[in-house]
Design a protein around this motif. Structure first.
Motif, PDB file in Angstrom:
ATOM      1  N   GLN A  80      -0.288 -11.503  10.676  1.00  0.00           N
ATOM      2  CA  GLN A  80       0.700 -11.192   9.649  1.00  0.00           C
ATOM      3  C   GLN A  80       0.449 -11.769   8.266  1.00  0.00           C
ATOM      4  OE1 GLN A  80       4.362 -12.456  11.464  1.00  0.00           O
ATOM      5  NE2 GLN A  80       4.434 -10.697  12.825  1.00  0.00           N
ATOM      6  N   PHE A  81      -0.346 -12.817   8.127  1.00  0.00           N
ATOM      7  CA  PHE A  81      -0.496 -13.441   6.812  1.00  0.00           C
ATOM      8  C   PHE A  81      -1.233 -12.554   5.825  1.00  0.00           C
ATOM      9  CE2 PHE A  81       0.053 -18.269   7.537  1.00  0.00           C
ATOM     10  CZ  PHE A  81       1.374 -18.062   7.854  1.00  0.00           C
ATOM     11  N   VAL A  82      -2.205 -11.835   6.306  1.00  0.00           N
ATOM     12  CA  VAL A  82      -3.015 -10.990   5.435  1.00  0.00           C
ATOM     13  C   VAL A  82      -2.928  -9.555   5.928  1.00  0.00           C
ATOM     14  CG1 VAL A  82      -5.313 -10.590   4.515  1.00  0.00           C
ATOM     15  CG2 VAL A  82      -4.591 -12.904   5.006  1.00  0.00           C
ATOM     16  N   SER A  83      -2.653  -8.646   5.016  1.00  0.00           N
ATOM     17  CA  SER A  83      -2.597  -7.224   5.370  1.00  0.00           C
ATOM     18  C   SER A  83      -3.864  -6.571   4.857  1.00  0.00           C
ATOM     19  CB  SER A  83      -1.366  -6.574   4.721  1.00  0.00           C
ATOM     20  OG  SER A  83      -1.379  -5.194   4.963  1.00  0.00           O
ATOM     21  N   ASN A  84      -4.699  -6.101   5.777  1.00  0.00           N
ATOM     22  CA  ASN A  84      -5.969  -5.474   5.414  1.00  0.00           C
ATOM     23  C   ASN A  84      -5.943  -3.997   5.741  1.00  0.00           C
ATOM     24  OD1 ASN A  84      -7.919  -7.661   4.553  1.00  0.00           O
ATOM     25  ND2 ASN A  84      -7.079  -8.535   6.419  1.00  0.00           N
ATOM     26  N   GLN A  85      -6.663  -3.231   4.943  1.00  0.00           N
ATOM     27  CA  GLN A  85      -6.765  -1.797   5.156  1.00  0.00           C
ATOM     28  C   GLN A  85      -8.219  -1.370   5.084  1.00  0.00           C
ATOM     29  OE1 GLN A  85      -4.322   0.074   2.179  1.00  0.00           O
ATOM     30  NE2 GLN A  85      -2.469  -0.208   3.395  1.00  0.00           N
ATOM     31  N   THR A  86      -8.538  -0.354   5.840  1.00  0.00           N
ATOM     32  CA  THR A  86      -9.859   0.253   5.741  1.00  0.00           C
ATOM     33  C   THR A  86      -9.713   1.608   5.067  1.00  0.00           C
ATOM     34  OG1 THR A  86     -11.789   1.071   6.906  1.00  0.00           O
ATOM     35  CG2 THR A  86      -9.728   1.130   8.135  1.00  0.00           C
ATOM     36  N   SER A  93      -6.375   6.720  12.869  1.00  0.00           N
ATOM     37  CA  SER A  93      -5.556   5.556  13.231  1.00  0.00           C
ATOM     38  C   SER A  93      -4.848   4.939  12.029  1.00  0.00           C
ATOM     39  CB  SER A  93      -6.432   4.494  13.907  1.00  0.00           C
ATOM     40  OG  SER A  93      -6.962   4.993  15.103  1.00  0.00           O
ATOM     41  N   GLY A  94      -4.836   5.612  10.913  1.00  0.00           N
ATOM     42  CA  GLY A  94      -4.191   5.074   9.718  1.00  0.00           C
ATOM     43  C   GLY A  94      -5.097   4.119   8.967  1.00  0.00           C
ATOM     44  N   GLY A 137      -9.188  -5.075  15.376  1.00  0.00           N
ATOM     45  CA  GLY A 137      -9.187  -3.834  16.147  1.00  0.00           C
ATOM     46  C   GLY A 137     -10.368  -2.941  15.823  1.00  0.00           C
ATOM     47  N   THR A 138     -10.815  -2.204  16.806  1.00  0.00           N
ATOM     48  CA  THR A 138     -11.967  -1.311  16.680  1.00  0.00           C
ATOM     49  C   THR A 138     -11.600  -0.071  15.873  1.00  0.00           C
ATOM     50  OG1 THR A 138     -12.763  -2.062  18.814  1.00  0.00           O
ATOM     51  CG2 THR A 138     -13.647   0.017  18.011  1.00  0.00           C
ATOM     52  N   ARG A 139     -12.506   0.340  14.994  1.00  0.00           N
ATOM     53  CA  ARG A 139     -12.334   1.557  14.193  1.00  0.00           C
ATOM     54  C   ARG A 139     -13.597   2.402  14.286  1.00  0.00           C
ATOM     55  NH1 ARG A 139      -7.848   1.403  10.825  1.00  0.00           N
ATOM     56  NH2 ARG A 139      -8.188   3.630  10.866  1.00  0.00           N
ATOM     57  N   THR A 140     -13.477   3.663  13.881  1.00  0.00           N
ATOM     58  CA  THR A 140     -14.597   4.610  13.935  1.00  0.00           C
ATOM     59  C   THR A 140     -14.649   5.409  12.645  1.00  0.00           C
ATOM     60  OG1 THR A 140     -14.333   4.828  16.312  1.00  0.00           O
ATOM     61  CG2 THR A 140     -15.584   6.547  15.233  1.00  0.00           C
ATOM     62  N   ALA A 141     -15.852   5.713  12.198  1.00  0.00           N
ATOM     63  CA  ALA A 141     -16.042   6.607  11.058  1.00  0.00           C
ATOM     64  C   ALA A 141     -16.720   7.869  11.567  1.00  0.00           C
ATOM     65  CB  ALA A 141     -16.895   5.954   9.980  1.00  0.00           C
ATOM     66  N   ASN A 142     -16.045   8.997  11.454  1.00  0.00           N
ATOM     67  CA  ASN A 142     -16.654  10.277  11.803  1.00  0.00           C
ATOM     68  C   ASN A 142     -17.504  10.727  10.626  1.00  0.00           C
ATOM     69  OD1 ASN A 142     -15.315  10.501  14.332  1.00  0.00           O
ATOM     70  ND2 ASN A 142     -13.466  11.062  13.240  1.00  0.00           N
ATOM     71  N   TYR A 143     -18.732  11.098  10.897  1.00  0.00           N
ATOM     72  CA  TYR A 143     -19.635  11.490   9.823  1.00  0.00           C
ATOM     73  C   TYR A 143     -19.124  12.729   9.122  1.00  0.00           C
ATOM     74  CZ  TYR A 143     -22.961   8.203  11.874  1.00  0.00           C
ATOM     75  OH  TYR A 143     -23.576   7.083  12.353  1.00  0.00           O
ATOM     76  N   ALA A 144     -19.264  12.752   7.822  1.00  0.00           N
ATOM     77  CA  ALA A 144     -18.718  13.843   7.016  1.00  0.00           C
ATOM     78  C   ALA A 144     -19.778  14.834   6.559  1.00  0.00           C
ATOM     79  CB  ALA A 144     -17.998  13.274   5.794  1.00  0.00           C
ATOM     80  N   LEU A 145     -20.915  14.369   6.114  1.00  0.00           N
ATOM     81  CA  LEU A 145     -21.881  15.256   5.477  1.00  0.00           C
ATOM     82  C   LEU A 145     -23.196  15.402   6.220  1.00  0.00           C
ATOM     83  CD1 LEU A 145     -21.325  14.222   1.777  1.00  0.00           C
ATOM     84  CD2 LEU A 145     -20.463  16.222   2.941  1.00  0.00           C
ATOM     85  N   THR A 146     -23.247  14.990   7.456  1.00  0.00           N
ATOM     86  CA  THR A 146     -24.485  15.189   8.197  1.00  0.00           C
ATOM     87  C   THR A 146     -24.611  16.668   8.554  1.00  0.00           C
ATOM     88  OG1 THR A 146     -23.299  14.566  10.196  1.00  0.00           O
ATOM     89  CG2 THR A 146     -24.643  12.869   9.168  1.00  0.00           C
ATOM     90  N   PRO A 147     -25.796  17.120   8.901  1.00  0.00           N
ATOM     91  CA  PRO A 147     -25.975  18.545   9.189  1.00  0.00           C
ATOM     92  C   PRO A 147     -25.066  19.064  10.306  1.00  0.00           C
ATOM     93  CG  PRO A 147     -28.099  17.480   8.937  1.00  0.00           C
ATOM     94  CD  PRO A 147     -27.063  16.404   8.892  1.00  0.00           C
ATOM     95  N   ILE A 148     -24.710  18.225  11.270  1.00  0.00           N
ATOM     96  CA  ILE A 148     -23.805  18.644  12.341  1.00  0.00           C
ATOM     97  C   ILE A 148     -22.447  18.020  12.015  1.00  0.00           C
ATOM     98  CG2 ILE A 148     -23.390  18.668  14.821  1.00  0.00           C
ATOM     99  CD1 ILE A 148     -26.399  18.003  15.134  1.00  0.00           C
ATOM    100  N   VAL A 149     -21.711  18.653  11.135  1.00  0.00           N
ATOM    101  CA  VAL A 149     -20.468  18.090  10.606  1.00  0.00           C
ATOM    102  C   VAL A 149     -19.462  17.849  11.725  1.00  0.00           C
ATOM    103  CG1 VAL A 149     -18.556  18.473   9.020  1.00  0.00           C
ATOM    104  CG2 VAL A 149     -20.850  19.196   8.389  1.00  0.00           C
TER     105      VAL A 149
END
Length: 170
Positions: A80-86, A93-94, A137-149
């Protein structure tokens, strides 16, 4: 004149070969650009997660005073002390980077307590919890501009940090 006409015809033939070569190379250039963009996004998200873990571990370590409720307060501080965002995760997941709830003085879960900095002796009470390890907590980045979008992703990414309080001589 015949010589000049033959040279002009030859130059036209060579000039026409540039367009297909350029067209074919554009696919490779766009693909490489997409990979570079996605890699930069993934590296930035990794940095965001690590910064969040560092801040949560420092917040938790600030509560390690050996008094009753130390581990519970440290766990609350980490959450709770620090609020971080990605800003670079797009896994649905927001924006918030989370730390799971932990209140026990042990080395289980996302907030672990230790007696020594080598992490060989697990803390068992509020009095001997001298160091804390926090995993966000674990997060994921879905690739945006790779050839297999959209078919590829970074896989699960997380950040872990270790902190404690000690004395220093300046």
């Amino acid at each position: 004149n015949v010589k000049a006409g033959a040279i002009n015809a030859l130059m036209r033939d060579e000039g026409a070969a540039v367009a297909p070569t350029l067209a074919l190379s554009l696919f490779a250039l766009v693909g490489i650009g997409g990979l570079a963009f996605d890699y930069a996004r993934m590296a930035t998200m990794d940095t965001e997660l690590q910064n969040a873990a560092d801040q949560a571990a420092l917040a938790a370590a600030s509560q390690l005073d050996g008094a009753a409720g130390t581990c519970s307060r440290a766990g609350q501080a980490a959450r709770q002390f620090v609020s971080n965002q990605t800003r670079f995760s797009n896994d649905g997941s927001g924006l918030a980077i989370t730390v799971a709830t932990e209140t026990a003085c042990d080395a289980v879960g996302s907030i672990k307590f230790y007696q020594n900095k080598e992490r060989t002796v697990v803390a068992t009470t509020d009095a001997n919890a001298n160091f804390v390890q926090v995993t966000v907590g674990t997060r994921t980045a879905n690739y945006a501009l790779t050839p297999i979008v959209g078919a590829l992703s970074s896989g699960p990414m997380t950040g872990t940090a270790f902190a404690g309080l000690g004395s220093a001589i300046c």
